[in-house]
Design a protein around this motif. Structure first.
Motif, short mmCIF file in Angstrom:
data_model
loop_
_atom_site.label_atom_id
_atom_site.label_comp_id
_atom_site.label_asym_id
_atom_site.label_seq_id
_atom_site.Cartn_x
_atom_site.Cartn_y
_atom_site.Cartn_z
N MET A 47 54.64 58.41 76.41
CA MET A 47 54.13 57.18 75.41
C MET A 47 55.31 56.76 75.38
O MET A 47 56.41 56.87 74.94
N GLY A 48 55.07 55.06 75.60
CA GLY A 48 56.24 54.36 75.54
C GLY A 48 56.19 53.89 73.80
O GLY A 48 55.64 54.15 73.14
N ASN A 49 57.52 52.89 73.64
CA ASN A 49 57.78 52.41 72.60
C ASN A 49 56.55 51.81 71.72
O ASN A 49 56.14 52.13 70.60
N LYS A 50 55.99 51.00 72.41
CA LYS A 50 54.91 50.05 71.80
C LYS A 50 53.57 51.08 71.48
O LYS A 50 53.14 50.93 70.23
N GLU A 51 53.58 52.02 72.40
CA GLU A 51 52.25 52.97 72.26
C GLU A 51 52.70 53.91 70.90
O GLU A 51 51.61 54.01 70.20
N THR A 52 53.88 54.37 70.70
CA THR A 52 54.36 55.05 69.87
C THR A 52 54.31 54.60 68.21
O THR A 52 53.70 54.83 67.55
N ILE A 103 54.27 48.51 53.49
CA ILE A 103 54.70 49.81 54.12
C ILE A 103 55.38 49.40 55.67
O ILE A 103 54.58 48.69 56.40
N GLU A 104 56.73 49.70 55.63
CA GLU A 104 57.19 49.76 56.91
C GLU A 104 57.28 50.87 57.60
O GLU A 104 57.22 51.89 56.96
N VAL A 105 56.55 51.02 58.91
CA VAL A 105 56.41 52.10 59.53
C VAL A 105 57.53 52.36 60.66
O VAL A 105 57.91 51.44 61.42
N LYS A 106 58.11 53.53 60.55
CA LYS A 106 59.18 54.05 61.64
C LYS A 106 58.73 55.07 62.51
O LYS A 106 58.09 56.19 61.95
N ALA A 107 58.66 54.83 63.80
CA ALA A 107 57.86 56.05 64.56
C ALA A 107 58.80 56.69 65.46
O ALA A 107 59.71 55.91 65.98
N PHE A 108 58.61 57.91 65.61
CA PHE A 108 59.43 58.59 66.28
C PHE A 108 58.71 59.71 67.33
O PHE A 108 57.62 60.30 66.83
N GLY A 109 58.93 59.79 68.51
CA GLY A 109 57.94 60.47 69.40
C GLY A 109 58.12 62.13 68.98
O GLY A 109 57.70 63.16 69.42
N ARG A 110 59.72 62.37 68.55
CA ARG A 110 60.16 63.69 68.37
C ARG A 110 60.41 63.77 66.68
O ARG A 110 60.25 62.84 66.28
N SER A 111 61.18 64.62 66.32
CA SER A 111 61.54 64.90 64.94
C SER A 111 62.37 63.72 64.39
O SER A 111 63.56 63.56 65.20
N GLN A 161 52.37 51.92 67.80
CA GLN A 161 50.65 51.59 67.34
C GLN A 161 50.07 52.87 66.87
O GLN A 161 49.42 52.97 66.04
N ALA A 162 50.55 53.99 67.73
CA ALA A 162 49.93 55.27 67.00
C ALA A 162 50.36 55.38 65.56
O ALA A 162 49.61 56.20 64.54
N ALA A 163 51.51 55.23 65.52
CA ALA A 163 52.04 55.56 63.98
C ALA A 163 51.49 54.52 63.04
O ALA A 163 51.04 55.10 61.91
N ILE A 164 51.45 53.25 63.34
CA ILE A 164 50.49 52.40 62.35
C ILE A 164 49.24 52.83 62.36
O ILE A 164 48.83 52.81 60.88
#
Length: 130
Positions: A1-6, A44-52, A8-11
């Protein structure tokens, strides 16, 4: 999953949580606001991480810090982590706002980061190592 997809998934995940809480969230991340989701009264500002995200830095733009300081009661940072599902870890959300967020901001040191746009023509003309 790329940055943009990560991102969008978080949002999408945050918006589903906000709807479940009885709020009416709107995705405003492309409208120039210093936050990604408007879920009145929450900004809400969303910060997305693929891992912890545990012990990870949370990059905030100057305009986001300004918005958090101007309205600490309603400015939120939702940290969404484990989006890649590594090792079977479930997606988690940590919520920062108010005094906790202000304290984190105050103990950080501002840094300037430049994000120049890599235009298509520049990409095509750049030296390419194979």
């Amino acid at each position: 999953m790329g940055n943009k997809e990560t991102e969008q998934a978080a949002i999408a995940h945050v918006m589903a949580l906000e709807r479940a809480a009885g709020r009416d969230p709107k995705d405003v991340h492309a409208l120039g606001h210093p936050y990604d989701v408007d879920s009145s009264p929450r900004m809400i500002e969303v910060k997305a991480f693929g891992r912890s995200a545990r012990s990870e830095p949370l990059p905030l733009e100057h305009r986001q810090v300004t918005a958090a300081k101007a309205n600490p009661e309603h400015y939120y940072v939702y940290v969404v982590d484990n989006l890649a599902g590594i090792g079977g870890a479930e997606v988690g959300v940590r919520i920062l706002h108010g005094e906790t967020l202000l304290t984190m901001i105050e103990r950080s040191r501002p840094q300037i980061t430049y994000w120049p746009t890599f235009k298509a023509a520049e990409y095509d003309q750049a030296e390419h190592l194979r």
